[in-house]
Every structure is written in C-alpha cells, then in structure tokens.
Design a protein around this motif. Structure first.
Motif, mmCIF file in Angstrom:
data_model
loop_
_atom_site.group_PDB
_atom_site.id
_atom_site.type_symbol
_atom_site.label_atom_id
_atom_site.label_comp_id
_atom_site.label_asym_id
_atom_site.label_seq_id
_atom_site.Cartn_x
_atom_site.Cartn_y
_atom_site.Cartn_z
ATOM 1 N N ASN A 162 -43.555 -23.403 -20.191
ATOM 2 C CA ASN A 162 -44.189 -22.710 -18.931
ATOM 3 C C ASN A 162 -43.125 -21.564 -18.714
ATOM 4 O O ASN A 162 -42.836 -21.700 -17.458
ATOM 5 C CB ASN A 162 -44.387 -23.714 -17.634
ATOM 6 C CG ASN A 162 -45.143 -23.001 -16.720
ATOM 7 O OD1 ASN A 162 -45.886 -21.813 -16.855
ATOM 8 N ND2 ASN A 162 -45.023 -23.425 -15.529
ATOM 9 N N LYS B 8 -41.141 -17.918 -17.981
ATOM 10 C CA LYS B 8 -41.832 -16.643 -17.180
ATOM 11 C C LYS B 8 -41.182 -15.634 -17.906
ATOM 12 O O LYS B 8 -39.987 -15.381 -18.278
ATOM 13 C CB LYS B 8 -40.679 -16.885 -15.965
ATOM 14 C CG LYS B 8 -40.668 -15.658 -14.919
ATOM 15 C CD LYS B 8 -39.891 -15.729 -13.655
ATOM 16 C CE LYS B 8 -40.052 -14.560 -12.641
ATOM 17 N NZ LYS B 8 -39.160 -14.541 -11.913
ATOM 18 N N GLY B 9 -42.279 -14.927 -18.611
ATOM 19 C CA GLY B 9 -41.848 -13.930 -19.677
ATOM 20 C C GLY B 9 -42.751 -14.206 -20.745
ATOM 21 O O GLY B 9 -43.734 -14.796 -20.728
ATOM 22 N N HIS C 1 -44.685 -15.252 -23.855
ATOM 23 C CA HIS C 1 -45.183 -16.656 -24.254
ATOM 24 C C HIS C 1 -46.411 -16.473 -25.582
ATOM 25 O O HIS C 1 -47.141 -15.517 -25.470
ATOM 26 C CB HIS C 1 -46.178 -17.340 -22.980
ATOM 27 C CG HIS C 1 -46.287 -18.521 -23.277
ATOM 28 N ND1 HIS C 1 -47.724 -19.146 -22.707
ATOM 29 C CD2 HIS C 1 -46.015 -19.706 -23.650
ATOM 30 C CE1 HIS C 1 -48.095 -20.173 -23.038
ATOM 31 N NE2 HIS C 1 -46.987 -20.851 -23.593
ATOM 32 N N ARG D 249 -47.955 -12.760 -25.012
ATOM 33 C CA ARG D 249 -48.254 -12.289 -23.893
ATOM 34 C C ARG D 249 -46.929 -12.585 -22.730
ATOM 35 O O ARG D 249 -46.491 -13.623 -22.727
ATOM 36 C CB ARG D 249 -49.572 -12.717 -23.164
ATOM 37 C CG ARG D 249 -49.856 -12.252 -21.592
ATOM 38 C CD ARG D 249 -51.229 -12.801 -21.172
ATOM 39 N NE ARG D 249 -51.216 -14.312 -21.056
ATOM 40 C CZ ARG D 249 -50.889 -14.966 -19.897
ATOM 41 N NH1 ARG D 249 -50.382 -14.112 -18.895
ATOM 42 N NH2 ARG D 249 -50.783 -16.074 -19.662
ATOM 43 N N ASP D 250 -46.548 -11.641 -21.982
ATOM 44 C CA ASP D 250 -45.827 -11.803 -20.922
ATOM 45 C C ASP D 250 -46.476 -12.250 -19.742
ATOM 46 O O ASP D 250 -47.232 -11.756 -19.200
ATOM 47 C CB ASP D 250 -45.193 -10.450 -20.435
ATOM 48 C CG ASP D 250 -44.036 -10.423 -19.600
ATOM 49 O OD1 ASP D 250 -44.113 -11.295 -18.533
ATOM 50 O OD2 ASP D 250 -42.899 -9.979 -19.980
ATOM 51 N N THR D 251 -46.138 -13.527 -19.400
ATOM 52 C CA THR D 251 -46.719 -14.119 -18.180
ATOM 53 C C THR D 251 -46.457 -13.608 -16.995
ATOM 54 O O THR D 251 -47.049 -13.835 -16.022
ATOM 55 C CB THR D 251 -46.179 -15.801 -18.171
ATOM 56 O OG1 THR D 251 -44.930 -15.722 -17.934
ATOM 57 C CG2 THR D 251 -46.636 -16.272 -19.390
ATOM 58 N N VAL D 252 -45.604 -12.733 -16.598
ATOM 59 C CA VAL D 252 -45.429 -11.974 -15.336
ATOM 60 C C VAL D 252 -46.250 -10.762 -15.385
ATOM 61 O O VAL D 252 -46.958 -10.753 -14.172
ATOM 62 C CB VAL D 252 -43.782 -11.671 -15.427
ATOM 63 C CG1 VAL D 252 -43.599 -10.997 -13.976
ATOM 64 C CG2 VAL D 252 -43.176 -13.020 -15.598
ATOM 65 N N THR D 253 -46.012 -9.729 -16.651
ATOM 66 C CA THR D 253 -46.657 -8.580 -16.379
ATOM 67 C C THR D 253 -48.238 -8.544 -17.141
ATOM 68 O O THR D 253 -48.949 -7.541 -16.771
ATOM 69 C CB THR D 253 -45.908 -7.476 -17.015
ATOM 70 O OG1 THR D 253 -45.665 -7.859 -18.302
ATOM 71 C CG2 THR D 253 -44.848 -7.520 -16.436
ATOM 72 N N HIS D 254 -48.301 -9.581 -17.942
ATOM 73 C CA HIS D 254 -49.664 -9.728 -18.500
ATOM 74 C C HIS D 254 -49.660 -8.830 -19.681
ATOM 75 O O HIS D 254 -50.602 -8.564 -20.458
ATOM 76 C CB HIS D 254 -50.864 -9.743 -17.824
ATOM 77 C CG HIS D 254 -51.142 -10.555 -16.847
ATOM 78 N ND1 HIS D 254 -50.981 -12.066 -17.196
ATOM 79 C CD2 HIS D 254 -51.309 -10.892 -15.691
ATOM 80 C CE1 HIS D 254 -51.206 -12.762 -15.805
ATOM 81 N NE2 HIS D 254 -51.247 -12.008 -15.080
#
Ligand code: ZN
Length: 94
Positions: free
Chosen positions: A47, A49-50, A52, A70-75
């Motif tokens: 999970n 942060k960044g 994935h 995909r970056d989970t923070v910025t999408h």
C-alpha cells in the motif's frame, strides 16, 4: 479522474470504464506453503505512497487485463503495458 489508454485496444478510457484489479505481479505460491504464507498471498498487499504497479481491466472496451505503473498520490501514470511487458521508470522489467 484517472485516464488510461488500454494497451490492447488503444482506446483512452476513464476510470469508470475500467476495473481496478489491485497489485500486479503477485505469484501464486505452491500448494505446500503453510497457512501464514497462504494468508499473506491472499490478503497482504503493498500500500505504497508513491509508485505502484497495478492491474486494470478494460471492462467497457475489449475486456483485457493489463498493468499500469501509477503514483498513488498524484495518479500520474508512467507506464502502461500488456502483462509481462511493463518497464519501470528505472528501465527494469517488472
Ligand atoms: Zn481495451
């Protein structure tokens, strides 16, 4: 809104036209593993942060599954590919 171009049909799709399939690259363990290892395989997921590596399905289109980095923070999406073809930003194959 997340927009992803399907690597199979080449159509640009919004996230409501896709199905998120969770973390990519999981390998099913052998039948001989113990309960702890089997539970880890079934339920434990990264999970981050960044960046994935995920799997998505083009459910409103061709129905094929593919991988997305995909970056989970910025999408922000840095790579999309059919399975086993994804190249990470570092250039390494995933
Ligand atoms: Zn498609």
């Amino acid at each position: 809104m997340i927009l992803i171009r399907c690597p199979h049909c080449r159509e640009l799709r919004a996230e409501d036209e896709l199905v998120y399939g969770g973390e990519a690259g999981l390998i099913r363990p052998a039948e001989s593993v113990d309960d702890v290892q089997w539970t880890d395989y079934l339920f434990m997921r990264a999970n981050p942060k960044g960046m994935h590596c995920e799997q998505w399905c083009c459910s409103a289109g061709c129905g094929q599954w593919f991988e997305v980095m995909r970056d989970t923070v910025t999408h922000r999406i840095t790579a999309v590919a059919k399975f086993q073809q994804l190249v990470a930003p570092s250039g390494e194959m995933t």
